[in-house]
Structures are given as C-alpha cells and as structure tokens.
Design an enzyme around this catalytic site. Structure first.
Site, PDB file in Angstrom:
ATOM      1  N   ASP A 257      -1.924   0.127   3.166  1.00 33.50           N
ATOM      2  CA  ASP A 257      -2.048   0.859   4.430  1.00 33.50           C
ATOM      3  C   ASP A 257      -2.785   2.162   4.152  1.00 33.50           C
ATOM      4  OD1 ASP A 257      -1.530   1.829   7.165  1.00 33.50           O
ATOM      5  OD2 ASP A 257      -0.006   0.265   7.197  1.00 33.50           O
TER       6      ASP A 257
ATOM      7  N   HIS B  49      -6.246   0.570   9.038  1.00 31.62           N
ATOM      8  CA  HIS B  49      -5.171   0.940   8.108  1.00 31.62           C
ATOM      9  C   HIS B  49      -5.649   0.810   6.661  1.00 31.62           C
ATOM     10  CE1 HIS B  49      -1.979   1.722  10.981  1.00 31.62           C
ATOM     11  NE2 HIS B  49      -2.282   0.625  11.633  1.00 31.62           N
TER      12      HIS B  49
ATOM     13  N   GLU C 123      -4.326  -2.109  15.414  1.00 30.35           N
ATOM     14  CA  GLU C 123      -4.673  -0.704  15.638  1.00 30.35           C
ATOM     15  C   GLU C 123      -6.013  -0.307  15.019  1.00 30.35           C
ATOM     16  OE1 GLU C 123      -0.197   1.109  16.015  1.00 30.35           O
ATOM     17  OE2 GLU C 123      -1.018   1.042  13.996  1.00 30.35           O
TER      18      GLU C 123
END
Ligand code: TNX
Length: 795
Positions: free
Chosen positions: A224, A297, A360
């Site tokens: 991440d 990420h 995202e």
C-alpha cells in the site's frame, strides 16, 4: 469430579434463558420499554459450538477422555488425514501431557477417538458422533475432518486449551451427533499489513484464530502507500526503501493540522517467511490470497522505483492515511515490473486467486501524463476509466495465462471487466449486485457490516481511536451476503463474504485481535450456518462460553456484548421510563445518584420510572464481579418530552433512528454523529415547531447541535426561538449567534439556550441557520455543510 463440573458448565450455559423478573409496567407510559420475555419451558442443553452446525442432535451420557485415550485412523488413511489426527493429538498432548499418537487401524475399538474417511461428504462437510463409547469424526478428507476437530474442541472442557495445565484425570465430552457443512464456499478474513507491519508469528496466530471458526481464506494485504511488505528478489528496493516510512501520523487523519510521531516504522516478510506461513495456513486448510495493489495505493513502490510513476518524483513512503494522486503509470516499464513481481508472487502463493487491488484510483496523473494519454489513443480507449479497465485486463490476461484468476475491489467494474474476474464488493452491496448480474463471482465485504476497523461501541470516547463508523456485534450478525433481490442463479455467484481489517489505527497485534473479536464469531455464523438457523438470541446463549475460550487462549477481544443496554423514553406525562437489558441473564446493578455502579449497587428488577432529568448508571455482574464497563445514560425530562414536533425542512433518513420523535425523546445525541440520536440536515436549515398541547408558562428553551468538522458537520450560524399560541403568528423571543471556534477538530456538542421572562405559549419554534458552504480551510471546501441537532428542552 471434573465430569460433573463440565456438565454443570454446559447446563449453566443452557440455562441462559432470560430469567430476570419481568418489568412492572409503570403508570400508562405511551410506550414502555420492551419487557423481558418470560419463559416457562425448561431449559434445553446448549452445545456452545460457533459457528452453529447445520444439524446437532444432543445425545445422552458423555465420553470420558483421559491421558491414555487412543486416537485411531481407519485405513485407508491419507497423509492429510494423518496430519489432522496429529493436529488433534498435539493439542491434547500440549494440554495434558498425554501421548495420543495416532495409530492406523482396520478395526474400530471402543473407548477411542476415530478418524474415518467417508466419501459421502463434500470437501468441507463432516459428521461428528460422540457417545459414551467413542468419538467418531467422519469426512471425505482432511478439511472436513479438520472442521470436525474444531467442533470437537468446542465441546471439550476449556481446560484442554491451556498449555500443560489440564489437571485430569479425565475430561468429558457430551454425547452428540453433528452433521455439518458450510453455507458459503468463500469464508474470508483480511489483514492489512501495509499500514502497520505485524510479525510473522502473529500472522500464524491469526491463521489459527480464523481456522478455529472455520474460515478458509486469508486475504493478505501486502502492499500500500505506507509500506511494501513482500520481498521481491528482482526489485530489492521495494522492501529496502518501500518497506519503511520515516514516521507515522498521530491521531485521526481528519484532525488538522497533521502531527507525526517521528518514529521510523516498517518491516517486511521474506520469501522464506511467506513460504513458511503459506504452509502453516495450508495445514489449517486456509488458503492465502495475496494482494498486490495496483494501479493506486502504490506510493511505497514508487518511493523505491520512481520511474514507474507518471511524474518524476521523488516520492516518499506515505506517513499518513488517505488516497494519493501518485499511482503506477500504465507504461511498458510498469507492466514489465508488475509481471516480474507477480511471477515471484505466484511462486510463493499457490492460491487460485490473486488480488490486484484496483480501489480508489485517482486519475489526475493519467490525465496530465503524455504517456498515459498515448496509451489511451493507441488502445482506442475513451477515457481514464477505460484506461484502468485496460490495466486490469492486461493483468487479468497475464495471470490467466499462468492459470490463476483475478480478484479486485469493486472499482474494477468501472469501464468493463473480463468475465473471469471476481469482484470484492466493499462500497456497499451495489458493486456486488452489478457484478453478479454481469456474471462475475462476487465476495461481499460491505463496509457497513464487515469492516472490522470500525468502532464496535458507540461510546467512541471510551474506545481507543478507530477509523470511525459503528458496527456492533449485532450488526455483523445481521449481515446477509446474498441480496434479497437475487435470483437463485445470481445467488450462486455470491461465493461468500469477508471481514476486512484495515490497520491505519491498529498498531499492535492485541489491537487487531480486540477489533476482530468477537465480531469474527458473528461473521462465522453468517458464512457457515444455514440462513434459517441464524438467531441472535441463540447466538447470545453460546457466545459467553466462546468468550471464555478466547480469554483462556489469551486472545484480546471486546466485551461490549455484556454491556447494559438502556432503553430510555421520556413520555408525554413528563416521566422518564428506563428499562435496562443485557444479552445474558446476569444481574444488572444501577445507581441514580451519579455514583459509580458496582455489583453491590441496587439490583435492577423493574423498569425505573423517574420524574425529572436523571443519569442512570448501570453495570452487569456475575458472581459479584462486573462483566462489562459501566454505562451511563441521561434522560432529559422537560415540558417538551414526548410532545410532537413538525418540521419545515427535510432531515436525512440516515441518522435519526426515531425520526421526528428524536428531538423530544429524552435522549441527547453524543459526540458520535452515528449514535442514532442526531437529526441531520444536508445543506439545509432547521425549522422545527413543537406543540405543547396547551398554552403554558415557559422560562427557558434550549437546543443542542453537533460540530464534527472532519465529517462536514458544522454548527449553525444563528439559532432563533419563536413562540405562538395559535401555531401561526410567531413572535421571536431570542436570536443566538454561534461563538464557538469552528476549526477545532474535536467533536463537540453545543447547547444554544435562552432564558425567557414571563412568556406563555403553546407552540415553540426553533430555526437554525445551516453553516452554509464549507470554508476554504476545509478539505471539502465549497460543499454544503451538515447541520446536526438534538434534544429540544423547554422548561
Ligand atoms: C478504504 S476498502 C480502503 C482502504 C482503507 C479503508 C479504511 C478499500 C478497498 N480501500 O484503503 O484502509 O477504506 O476503512
């Protein structure tokens, strides 16, 4: 002797029927608190197995297990079956010191524990038969037998979970016949090891913990923005650089300005660690699905190899949480890199599924990048969403050629998706519904039900910091992975569900366990037990025993289950009716004078009726010991109590559980905006008119508002109180301006109140001006603010 004690324990649990005296109904309250149901039927024995088996028939008598009990494995005994028998033997040996070495046999013998391979079962189903003479575990192979062992473990005395401390000489297992198999094929638990690193020993313990409740999949979030945790030989900087961050955010990321701890944080799993963990999990029938996040990420990877980004960098491993704009650029170099990484990943993880993230993804860098735009042109894509699709498709094809299948977060649906990809639906059910309609397999992980990083208690101030939300045990238990609108064919696409454990705010293994337990037990029942058998009250009967097991095993867990639940209601007669309830039949003790309740405080028996504003404090206790943290709840009694209120503007249906009754129900909203007590207005003013029923003298009016700037809830600019006798011709009696600092990040409840002289009226009207657009300093600048109000008090 031990036999008796154990049986007593089983029966004591069995007696967990509500047995507290029924409340005496107070004088005509409009709605008295729900009385405890009275049971007259005799208690039935409870076998505290979690998740509840498909079919359980209690037997009579018990099997007496001793240090010399033999474990037999009926031929043909595969090595996998021998291994499961060994697993049981080792546990019993560790607890008791007995030998228990599994023996192969052709003929069953009395007085033994027997493992039998039986082709009638699916891979995961099993049959467990305990009689006074023997214990039989039957299943097709190792996995079913492993689950039979987990069930057997739960039927054995807790003592057998203690290392080297089980006293003996014998331990009894109650007679029973269980036939069992799971409802869903995918039963998952996730762990984010990127936001915080947890040592390999904890990962193994976590696997043990999930296997105990018959979970079969561990989704391991390995990369991440804040850390790259898997050793990749070809790209050593991923862990040398990407495995470490300079420091970590202190407090919640909504609190501005951000503060940092100045302490380097990181770590990674070597390939040897991973091989070891994968094997460990395999021995417990847990498949590990690794997740390598792309294209978003990815800051930790970009810090190590900035050439994979669309801009030059340099980049730092992120020290705070959130969504970042720097992501992998869709270049040949990036694809080459990711294929190399995945090639090493595939060697370590034999799972059919590989998770490639996909959530995202901000598209700004792609919009600005010539290289990204060139790919859009070359591939004849319409926009950056389709570019993400292209990205996912390339990786799906790559993995497909290697015989693997892709899982991604629900965003991978946007812009089209290869049919063989599986979708993990996290932003509610919608992504999953859409995916199943398109024929994809789906794993449901809706954040409102199974994000175990959310608070499990609504008293958020009493809990250590968490990301937010409120997902109590009861809510997880209610979770239904198959949407009601699904046809049976669509339902087949729901492979199962998963609990997600994001660790921005979990820094230690203990904290992870505390957040996961006991909510994982509720989820295990959702995933394993038949839909029709799911029943909160029956679960609540079995849970205390399992919590005892967790305690015995030293697994940290929440104890909110035992908290007293008040039901408070101010009625229109100006009284407050307080009912106190627990999930268990233990005693409740309370105080009304503000003092701390203890097991020696007065015993709660009947609903308490109060005629003025009072704080009730209560605690549940067993054997003179408190079972839970005490609760405190204040009931506000005023002329407004229980009176009807009309609204001139629409409130959001999402927050107030009692809708238009909220402002006068006697309960005030807390600093947790999600506590069900707040009436929320999106971008709108409040205009509420209270009808007192008849004209009366009024000395004081007051109304509360919440400020929680991080979630866009701001105080009103002004609050105006007005009175009327006819409900039409209102006279303004007070206008109050907000004088409270708006930038302070701490949630705050502020009352606006006005003393009045010589006023008489039947109608009281409150108008409060919404803050308006969020100001320039706010991350949501320009968007409309929320106005949250609760409890209107008239004296
Ligand atoms: C959203 S769930 C994320 C994570 C965060 C999590 C916090 C998902 C696919 N993305 O990156 O950690 O919320 O609850």
């Amino acid at each position: 002797m031990k036999t008796q004690i154990f049986f007593f324990a089983i029966f004591a649990l069995a007696a967990c029927q509500p047995s507290r005296p029924t409340s005496v109904v107070p004088p005509a309250p409009r709605s008295e608190p729900a009385a405890q149901p009275q049971t007259t039927s005799p208690p039935t024995p409870t076998y505290a197995v979690v998740p509840l088996p498909e079919n359980l028939v209690p037997g009579s008598g018990a099997f007496a297990l001793s240090r010399s009990t033999r474990i037999l494995v009926t031929e043909p005994a595969s090595s996998e079956i021998m291994q499961v028998a060994d697993y049981l033997a080792q546990r019993l040996h560790a607890a008791t010191g007995g030998t228990f070495k599994p023996e192969r046999t052709d003929a069953p013998e009395k007085g033994t524990i027997r493992f039998v391979s039986d082709p009638r079962f699916g891979n995961e189903g099993y049959h467990l038969i305990v009689t006074a003479d023997s214990i039989d575990l039957r299943a097709k192979g190792g996995q079913g037998l492993f689950y039979a062992v987990q069930t057997l473990r739960q039927l054995m005395p807790l003592e057998l979970e203690t290392e080297g401390r089980a006293q003996g000489p014998s331990w009894s297992v109650p007679a029973v016949e269980i036939e069992d198999s799971p409802r869903f094929r995918y039963r998952g638990l996730h762990l984010d090891t990127a936001r915080h690193f947890f040592p390999p020993a904890f990962i193994k313990r976590y696997v043990d913990e999930m296997a105990m409740y018959k979970f079969n999949t561990f989704h391991w979030h390995l990369t991440d923005d804040q850390g790259w945790r898997i050793e990749i030989k070809k790209y050593p900087k991923l862990t040398e650089v990407g495995g470490w961050r300079k420091e970590t955010l202190v407090g919640h990321d909504r609190e501005q300005p951000h503060k940092f701890d100045g302490v380097r944080h990181g770590g990674y799993y070597t390939q040897q660690d991973i091989k070891d963990i994968v094997q460990y999990a395999k021995d417990r029938f847990v498949t590990i699905i690794p997740e390598i996040e792309m294209p978003g990420h990815a800051r930790a990877a970009l810090a190590a190899y900035p050439e994979l980004a669309c801009t030059k960098g340099p980049f730092e491993v992120a020290a705070e949480w959130g969504i970042f704009e720097d992501i992998f650029c869709p270049t040949a170099k990036t694809f080459g890199f990711l294929e190399d990484v995945l090639t090493e990943v595939l060697k370590l993880f034999p799972s059919q599924y590989i998770h490639i993230g996909g959530d995202e993804v901000r598209k700004v860098r792609w919009k600005e990048s010539q290289e990204a735009q060139r790919v859009i042109k070359r591939e004849k894509l319409r926009n950056e969403e389709e570019l993400q699709s292209y990205f996912v498709r390339r990786m799906t094809n790559f993995l497909g050629k290697k015989g693997r299948r892709v899982i991604g977060w629900d965003e991978i649906l946007e812009g089209g998706l290869a049919p063989e990809a599986t979708v993990m639906s996290w932003r509610g059910f919608e992504g999953g519904i859409e995916a199943a309609k398109q024929g994809h397999d789906v794993i449901m992980t809706p954040e409102d039900y199974v994000y175990l990083d959310h608070y499990q208690d609504n008293d958020t101030q009493a809990e250590s910091l968490a990301i937010g939300g409120y997902t109590p045990l009861e809510k997880v238990y209610e979770f239904e992975p198959v949407p009601p609108s699904f046809s049976s064919e669509q339902a087949q696409h729901v492979a199962g569900a998963q609990g997600n454990v994001w660790t921005e705010y979990m820094t230690t293994p203990e904290r992870v366990e505390y957040m996961v337990f006991p909510r994982l037990l509720a989820l295990s029942e959702v995933l394993w037990s038949p839909r029709a058998a799911r029943n909160w009250d029956r679960f609540a009967e079995r849970l205390p025993h399992e919590l005892e097991r967790l305690r015995t095993l030293g697994v940290a867990h929440g104890r909110h289950f035992f908290k007293v639940k008040p039901k408070i209601e101010a009625n229109a007669e100006g009284r407050c009716v307080v009912g106190l309830h627990t999930n268990t039949p233990e005693s409740i003790h309370y105080t009304l004078d503000g003092s701390e309740p203890t097991p020696r405080s007065p015993l709660y028996q009947n609903a308490i009726v109060l005629d003025r504003t009072t704080t009730v404090r209560a605690v549940a206790a067993k054997d003179g010991q408190p079972l839970s943290p005490p609760i405190a709840a204040t009931c506000h009694v005023s002329l407004a109590s229980g009176k009807p209120t009309r609204y001139g503007s629409a409130f959001s249906e999402k927050y107030a559980s009692e809708r238009e009754r909220t402002l006068t129900n006697g309960l005030k909203g807390s600093t947790n905006f999600g506590d069900g007590q707040w009436l929320g207005f999106a971008g709108q003013d409040l205009d509420a008119t209270l009808d007192l029923g008849k004209s009366m003298p009024i000395r004081k009016v007051s109304v509360g508002f919440l400020r929680d700037a991080g979630v866009w809830i701001m105080l009103p600019g002004t609050v105006e109180f007005m009175l009327a006798d006819d409900g039409k011709n209102f006279r303004s009696v007070a206008i109050l301006k907000n004088d409270v600092e708006e930038r302070d990040p701490k949630p705050l409840v502020k009352d606006f109140s006005a003393k009045l002289d010589n006023q008489t009226a039947r109608y009281v009207r409150v108008r409060a001006k919404n803050y308006g657009k969020l100001p320039a300093w706010h991350p949501g600048a320009g968007n409309p603010a929320w106005l949250f109000t609760d409890e209107l008090i008239v004296e």
